[in-house]
Scaffold this active site. Structure first.
Site, PDB file in Angstrom:
ATOM      1  N   ARG A 157      53.753 -24.094 105.864  1.00  0.00           N
ATOM      2  CA  ARG A 157      53.582 -25.548 105.790  1.00  0.00           C
ATOM      3  C   ARG A 157      54.158 -26.124 104.500  1.00  0.00           C
ATOM      4  O   ARG A 157      54.830 -27.157 104.500  1.00  0.00           O
ATOM      5  CB  ARG A 157      52.090 -25.904 105.868  1.00  0.00           C
ATOM      6  CG  ARG A 157      51.524 -25.717 107.245  1.00  0.00           C
ATOM      7  CD  ARG A 157      50.015 -25.703 107.211  1.00  0.00           C
ATOM      8  NE  ARG A 157      49.523 -24.430 106.703  1.00  0.00           N
ATOM      9  CZ  ARG A 157      48.391 -23.845 107.066  1.00  0.00           C
ATOM     10  NH1 ARG A 157      47.619 -24.425 107.946  1.00  0.00           N
ATOM     11  NH2 ARG A 157      48.014 -22.685 106.565  1.00  0.00           N
ATOM     12  N   ARG A 178      59.247 -14.053 107.270  1.00  0.00           N
ATOM     13  CA  ARG A 178      59.033 -12.853 108.084  1.00  0.00           C
ATOM     14  C   ARG A 178      59.506 -13.095 109.519  1.00  0.00           C
ATOM     15  O   ARG A 178      60.203 -12.297 110.107  1.00  0.00           O
ATOM     16  CB  ARG A 178      57.547 -12.519 108.086  1.00  0.00           C
ATOM     17  CG  ARG A 178      57.287 -11.062 107.921  1.00  0.00           C
ATOM     18  CD  ARG A 178      55.869 -10.774 107.707  1.00  0.00           C
ATOM     19  NE  ARG A 178      54.999 -11.914 107.995  1.00  0.00           N
ATOM     20  CZ  ARG A 178      53.693 -11.830 108.120  1.00  0.00           C
ATOM     21  NH1 ARG A 178      53.105 -10.679 107.979  1.00  0.00           N
ATOM     22  NH2 ARG A 178      52.943 -12.884 108.352  1.00  0.00           N
ATOM     23  N   ARG A 238      51.885 -17.246  94.266  1.00  0.00           N
ATOM     24  CA  ARG A 238      50.985 -16.361  93.527  1.00  0.00           C
ATOM     25  C   ARG A 238      51.780 -15.500  92.567  1.00  0.00           C
ATOM     26  O   ARG A 238      52.914 -15.103  92.873  1.00  0.00           O
ATOM     27  CB  ARG A 238      50.241 -15.407  94.476  1.00  0.00           C
ATOM     28  CG  ARG A 238      49.087 -16.030  95.238  1.00  0.00           C
ATOM     29  CD  ARG A 238      47.920 -16.416  94.333  1.00  0.00           C
ATOM     30  NE  ARG A 238      46.828 -17.031  95.070  1.00  0.00           N
ATOM     31  CZ  ARG A 238      46.735 -18.331  95.364  1.00  0.00           C
ATOM     32  NH1 ARG A 238      47.667 -19.163  94.982  1.00  0.00           N
ATOM     33  NH2 ARG A 238      45.700 -18.793  96.027  1.00  0.00           N
ATOM     34  N   GLU A 267      46.144 -14.524  85.142  1.00  0.00           N
ATOM     35  CA  GLU A 267      45.853 -15.942  84.864  1.00  0.00           C
ATOM     36  C   GLU A 267      44.496 -16.071  84.204  1.00  0.00           C
ATOM     37  O   GLU A 267      43.546 -15.453  84.691  1.00  0.00           O
ATOM     38  CB  GLU A 267      45.888 -16.748  86.163  1.00  0.00           C
ATOM     39  CG  GLU A 267      47.278 -16.763  86.768  1.00  0.00           C
ATOM     40  CD  GLU A 267      47.437 -17.663  87.989  1.00  0.00           C
ATOM     41  OE1 GLU A 267      46.473 -18.348  88.360  1.00  0.00           O
ATOM     42  OE2 GLU A 267      48.528 -17.679  88.565  1.00  0.00           O
ATOM     43  N   HIS A 286      48.986 -23.111  86.897  1.00  0.00           N
ATOM     44  CA  HIS A 286      48.532 -23.054  88.297  1.00  0.00           C
ATOM     45  C   HIS A 286      47.964 -24.409  88.759  1.00  0.00           C
ATOM     46  O   HIS A 286      46.776 -24.535  89.062  1.00  0.00           O
ATOM     47  CB  HIS A 286      47.486 -21.941  88.481  1.00  0.00           C
ATOM     48  CG  HIS A 286      47.377 -21.472  89.917  1.00  0.00           C
ATOM     49  ND1 HIS A 286      47.079 -20.182  90.273  1.00  0.00           N
ATOM     50  CD2 HIS A 286      47.533 -22.151  91.071  1.00  0.00           C
ATOM     51  CE1 HIS A 286      47.037 -20.078  91.602  1.00  0.00           C
ATOM     52  NE2 HIS A 286      47.307 -21.276  92.104  1.00  0.00           N
TER      53      HIS A 286
HETATM   54  C1  DGY Z   1      45.895 -22.399  96.654  1.00  0.00           C
HETATM   55  O1  DGY Z   1      45.296 -23.260  97.314  1.00  0.00           O
HETATM   56  O2  DGY Z   1      46.037 -21.245  97.060  1.00  0.00           O
HETATM   57  C2  DGY Z   1      46.410 -22.846  95.350  1.00  0.00           C
HETATM   58  O3  DGY Z   1      47.080 -21.855  94.694  1.00  0.00           O
HETATM   59  C3  DGY Z   1      45.280 -23.404  94.532  1.00  0.00           C
HETATM   60  O4  DGY Z   1      45.743 -24.471  93.798  1.00  0.00           O
END
Ligand code: DGY
Length: 320
Positions: A157, A178, A238, A267, A286
């Site tokens: 999305r 993928r 991530r 983090e 983040h």
């Molecule tokens: C998530 O929603 O996975 C984001 O990284 C948080 O901000």
């Protein structure tokens, strides 16, 4: 006896109020500092519902000690901080907060791309430190974003929302996923590419895949070496997907132009981390989903999920 909910961060009263009307609510007492493992473990062992943050690591050992826990509602779309296999085995429902953060996170990804390619961090630092001596023909020059080729790794999305933004910048968009996404190809005019091909052809690469065993270290020394010398790499899903030490070498040796990072292997990133010594790194803490409206919308989803499960209904956004 009312069910008990533990929230791992201090949250605004008006957000938590609907839970307090129905349940006993306990909350970690800090907005900024994460709950300790010790307290998290103790609470998990006792409570009926847990509202967790991505900064909370919830492992099998913790879940095995849970006696009443029926739901974990994680305030994020990602859930790699939770051992979901262990939750599933224990019959604990896990929910996340997708969709409401899609556009906000895409804004951040695109903003970080602009900031990184156009070197906002260096320009602002120099201005504040008196390094802006005069307008110079080649001063503070970066790379264009408009009219270039964007490579999106992970066409979910958020990937689609980034592709839509890219179209407004007249970019050609390649994607790697993928599974191929014929609908996205049709709707957004994006073109599928194998990973290596995308890395070779893109002027800017945005990483949006979730963190899994498969994506861990997906962008390492070999992959970085395929990228153009003028390319930027934007990492917003991530930490751990990009190998940080390989990235440091690529940026330091200038085999790629710059990186924009919103996520890190550890983090908060340690202040002495080598990546933070490099001028061609733009780093933010983040903040993909960090707009007031979006964070509130995420919290509303957490509240609804907890109420639904504790009242015996099926929650929306159930992961397991
Ligand atoms: C998530 O929603 O996975 C984001 O990284 C948080 O901000």
């Amino acid at each position: 006896m009312k069910p008990t909910v533990f929230i791992t961060r201090k949250l605004p009263d008006e957000i938590v109020a609907p839970l307090k009307e129905k349940f006993i609510v306990r909350m970690w007492d800090s907005e900024d500092v994460a709950v300790t493992d010790y307290v998290l473990r103790e609470e998990i062992a006792q409570v009926d519902a847990l509202w967790s943050m991505i900064s909370d690591t919830i492992d099998r050992g913790m879940l095995e000690s849970a006696t009443n826990l029926r739901v974990i509602s994680n305030m994020a779309v990602g859930f790699n901080n939770i051992d979901i296999e262990a939750a599933k085995e224990k019959g604990i429902i896990m929910t996340n907060t997708p969709d409401v953060l899609t556009e906000t996170t895409a804004d951040l990804a695109f903003g970080l791309l602009l900031a990184t390619a156009r070197r906002f961090n260096t320009a602002e630092k120099e201005l504040r430190q008196g390094g802006w001596l005069s307008w110079t023909p080649m001063g503070f020059t970066g790379m264009d974003v408009h009219g270039t080729t964007l490579g999106i790794i992970g066409m979910g999305r958020i990937g689609e929302a980034v592709a839509r933004r890219a179209k407004g910048f007249n970019m050609q968009v390649l994607y790697h996923n993928r599974n191929r996404k014929p609908e996205a190809e049709e709707t957004y005019g994006v073109t599928f590419a194998e990973l290596d091909d995308l890395l070779k052809r893109a002027d800017h690469v945005v990483i949006l895949v979730p963190f899994t065993e498969e994506t861990k270290g997906m962008i390492g020394e070999r992959e970085l070496s395929l990228m153009k010398k003028t390319a930027t790499l934007i990492s917003v899903s991530r930490g751990g997907i990009v190998d940080e030490s390989a990235l440091y070498d690529a940026l330091n040796n200038k085999t790629i132009f710059a990186a924009g990072l919103d996520v890190f292997e550890t983090e908060p990133i340690p202040l002495r981390h080598p990546l933070l010594t490099l001028p061609n790194v733009t780093a933010v803490p983040h903040i993909g989903s960090a707009s007031v409206e979006t964070r509130r919308a995420m919290m509303r989803l957490n509240v609804e999920a907890i109420i639904n499960v504790l009242e015996g209904k099926e929650p929306e956004n159930r992961v397991v």
